[in-house]
Structure formats: C-alpha cells, structure tokens
Motif scaffolding. Sequence first.
Motif, PDB file in Angstrom:
ATOM      1  N   THR A  65       0.816  -1.217   0.000  1.00  0.00           N
ATOM      2  CA  THR A  65       0.000   0.000   0.000  1.00  0.00           C
ATOM      3  C   THR A  65       0.848   1.264   0.000  1.00  0.00           C
ATOM      4  N   LEU A  66       2.144   1.129   0.265  1.00  0.00           N
ATOM      5  CA  LEU A  66       3.060   2.274   0.222  1.00  0.00           C
ATOM      6  C   LEU A  66       3.947   2.231  -1.026  1.00  0.00           C
ATOM      7  N   ASN A  67       3.776   1.191  -1.849  1.00  0.00           N
ATOM      8  CA  ASN A  67       4.672   0.968  -2.987  1.00  0.00           C
ATOM      9  C   ASN A  67       6.127   0.923  -2.532  1.00  0.00           C
ATOM     10  N   MET A  68       6.350   0.282  -1.384  1.00  0.00           N
ATOM     11  CA  MET A  68       7.680   0.197  -0.782  1.00  0.00           C
ATOM     12  C   MET A  68       8.186  -1.224  -0.912  1.00  0.00           C
ATOM     13  N   PRO A  69       9.346  -1.426  -1.545  1.00  0.00           N
ATOM     14  CA  PRO A  69       9.860  -2.780  -1.710  1.00  0.00           C
ATOM     15  C   PRO A  69      10.356  -3.354  -0.387  1.00  0.00           C
ATOM     16  N   GLY A  70      10.567  -4.662  -0.368  1.00  0.00           N
ATOM     17  CA  GLY A  70      11.136  -5.299   0.806  1.00  0.00           C
ATOM     18  C   GLY A  70      12.557  -4.820   1.037  1.00  0.00           C
ATOM     19  N   MET A  71      12.944  -4.731   2.304  1.00  0.00           N
ATOM     20  CA  MET A  71      14.298  -4.306   2.677  1.00  0.00           C
ATOM     21  C   MET A  71      14.498  -4.576   4.156  1.00  0.00           C
ATOM     22  N   THR A  72      15.666  -4.256   4.651  1.00  0.00           N
ATOM     23  CA  THR A  72      15.954  -4.360   6.078  1.00  0.00           C
ATOM     24  C   THR A  72      16.148  -2.955   6.619  1.00  0.00           C
ATOM     25  N   MET A  73      15.367  -2.626   7.648  1.00  0.00           N
ATOM     26  CA  MET A  73      15.455  -1.300   8.262  1.00  0.00           C
ATOM     27  C   MET A  73      14.924  -1.347   9.686  1.00  0.00           C
ATOM     28  N   SER A  74      15.169  -0.283  10.434  1.00  0.00           N
ATOM     29  CA  SER A  74      14.685  -0.187  11.817  1.00  0.00           C
ATOM     30  C   SER A  74      13.469   0.715  11.890  1.00  0.00           C
ATOM     31  N   PHE A  75      12.537   0.320  12.750  1.00  0.00           N
ATOM     32  CA  PHE A  75      11.305   1.076  12.955  1.00  0.00           C
ATOM     33  C   PHE A  75      11.144   1.390  14.439  1.00  0.00           C
ATOM     34  N   PRO A  76      10.708   2.604  14.785  1.00  0.00           N
ATOM     35  CA  PRO A  76      10.315   2.861  16.168  1.00  0.00           C
ATOM     36  C   PRO A  76       8.978   2.174  16.441  1.00  0.00           C
ATOM     37  N   VAL A  77       8.716   1.943  17.724  1.00  0.00           N
ATOM     38  CA  VAL A  77       7.475   1.286  18.135  1.00  0.00           C
ATOM     39  C   VAL A  77       6.612   2.293  18.888  1.00  0.00           C
ATOM     40  N   ALA A  78       5.325   2.344  18.540  1.00  0.00           N
ATOM     41  CA  ALA A  78       4.407   3.295  19.169  1.00  0.00           C
ATOM     42  C   ALA A  78       4.247   3.026  20.663  1.00  0.00           C
ATOM     43  N   ASP A  79       4.293   1.753  21.060  1.00  0.00           N
ATOM     44  CA  ASP A  79       4.088   1.361  22.460  1.00  0.00           C
ATOM     45  C   ASP A  79       5.046   0.214  22.773  1.00  0.00           C
ATOM     46  N   GLN A  80       5.889   0.409  23.767  1.00  0.00           N
ATOM     47  CA  GLN A  80       6.896  -0.599  24.126  1.00  0.00           C
ATOM     48  C   GLN A  80       6.290  -1.952  24.497  1.00  0.00           C
ATOM     49  N   SER A  81       5.046  -1.965  24.964  1.00  0.00           N
ATOM     50  CA  SER A  81       4.409  -3.231  25.342  1.00  0.00           C
ATOM     51  C   SER A  81       4.205  -4.141  24.131  1.00  0.00           C
ATOM     52  N   LEU A  82       4.249  -3.597  22.922  1.00  0.00           N
ATOM     53  CA  LEU A  82       4.114  -4.413  21.709  1.00  0.00           C
ATOM     54  C   LEU A  82       5.272  -5.397  21.561  1.00  0.00           C
ATOM     55  N   LEU A  83       6.404  -5.102  22.206  1.00  0.00           N
ATOM     56  CA  LEU A  83       7.598  -5.938  22.059  1.00  0.00           C
ATOM     57  C   LEU A  83       7.629  -7.126  23.013  1.00  0.00           C
ATOM     58  N   SER A  84       6.661  -7.185  23.919  1.00  0.00           N
ATOM     59  CA  SER A  84       6.618  -8.267  24.907  1.00  0.00           C
ATOM     60  C   SER A  84       6.554  -9.630  24.226  1.00  0.00           C
ATOM     61  N   GLY A  85       7.485 -10.518  24.591  1.00  0.00           N
ATOM     62  CA  GLY A  85       7.491 -11.879  24.065  1.00  0.00           C
ATOM     63  C   GLY A  85       8.140 -12.031  22.700  1.00  0.00           C
ATOM     64  N   LEU A  86       8.624 -10.954  22.124  1.00  0.00           N
ATOM     65  CA  LEU A  86       9.271 -11.043  20.817  1.00  0.00           C
ATOM     66  C   LEU A  86      10.777 -11.186  20.979  1.00  0.00           C
ATOM     67  N   GLN A  87      11.403 -11.849  20.016  1.00  0.00           N
ATOM     68  CA  GLN A  87      12.850 -11.982  20.032  1.00  0.00           C
ATOM     69  C   GLN A  87      13.393 -12.018  18.606  1.00  0.00           C
ATOM     70  N   VAL A  88      14.707 -11.836  18.500  1.00  0.00           N
ATOM     71  CA  VAL A  88      15.366 -11.871  17.210  1.00  0.00           C
ATOM     72  C   VAL A  88      15.083 -13.209  16.526  1.00  0.00           C
ATOM     73  N   ASP A  89      14.898 -13.182  15.225  1.00  0.00           N
ATOM     74  CA  ASP A  89      14.583 -14.324  14.352  1.00  0.00           C
ATOM     75  C   ASP A  89      13.108 -14.701  14.340  1.00  0.00           C
ATOM     76  N   ASP A  90      12.258 -14.024  15.132  1.00  0.00           N
ATOM     77  CA  ASP A  90      10.813 -14.277  15.051  1.00  0.00           C
ATOM     78  C   ASP A  90      10.291 -13.780  13.707  1.00  0.00           C
ATOM     79  N   ARG A  91       9.405 -14.569  13.078  1.00  0.00           N
ATOM     80  CA  ARG A  91       8.677 -14.136  11.877  1.00  0.00           C
ATOM     81  C   ARG A  91       7.441 -13.396  12.364  1.00  0.00           C
ATOM     82  N   VAL A  92       7.205 -12.209  11.831  1.00  0.00           N
ATOM     83  CA  VAL A  92       6.113 -11.365  12.303  1.00  0.00           C
ATOM     84  C   VAL A  92       5.371 -10.709  11.151  1.00  0.00           C
ATOM     85  N   ARG A  93       4.167 -10.258  11.469  1.00  0.00           N
ATOM     86  CA  ARG A  93       3.403  -9.371  10.597  1.00  0.00           C
ATOM     87  C   ARG A  93       3.314  -8.057  11.351  1.00  0.00           C
TER      88      ARG A  93
END
Length: 115
Positions: A65-93
Amino acid sequence: GLEAGQKVVASGQFLLDSEASLRGLTAQGLEEPATSTETALHEAEGTIVSLEDGMVGLSHGPFKTLNMPGMTMSFPVADQSLLSGLQVDDRVRVGVRESDEGLVIERIEKLGGQK
C-alpha cells in the motif's frame, strides 16, 4: 542525477490544488479521502533482526500500500508493550502508520507456529 543547488519539488499538493481550481473543485474536497488513507495501517511480513532501544530491526517484504519494496530497516514502536514476548529471528506481521518521524509500528504479531 541532481547537482548541488538544483531545486526539487517535495510536494505535489500545489498541482492538485491548481487542477481542482481549474475544474471548479475545492481543494478541501480533494484532501478528505487522503486523510482517511493516512490513518490506515500498512502491513508487511518480515523477520526481526534486532530489538534495541525501542526500535525493531526488521527484514521485511513489501509494504504494497506504500509501494515500498522489501528491505531491512529499523522502525520505532508506538508502544513498548508491543515488544513483549518477541525476540530476534521471530517471523512477524507488522502494521505501520506514517508519522512525522517516519513509519512507526503500531501492531506487531508473531506468525503462526512460533512459541
């Protein structure tokens, strides 16, 4: 390529306003649909490559929807609680929203079959 000192158009809004004026439309009428799409979440799937300082490093597929290709980049998170239970190598949406600071993750969930 561009050379030093060349002017670049950063917004096409004036073109829309001019065209609307020629057609007898109001610019306000043109802006209303754009406002509703600005609030939409843009989704992609990816793999977490880093988690540090409230940022998620993500190797992601396209945000269509943004016409943005796949890539590797860093994103800020709106709420730190969203990161609970996540770790490196997790597949996410992820669901991101455009903001003045760029794209911000507002929703993130592990894809099925992961602990």
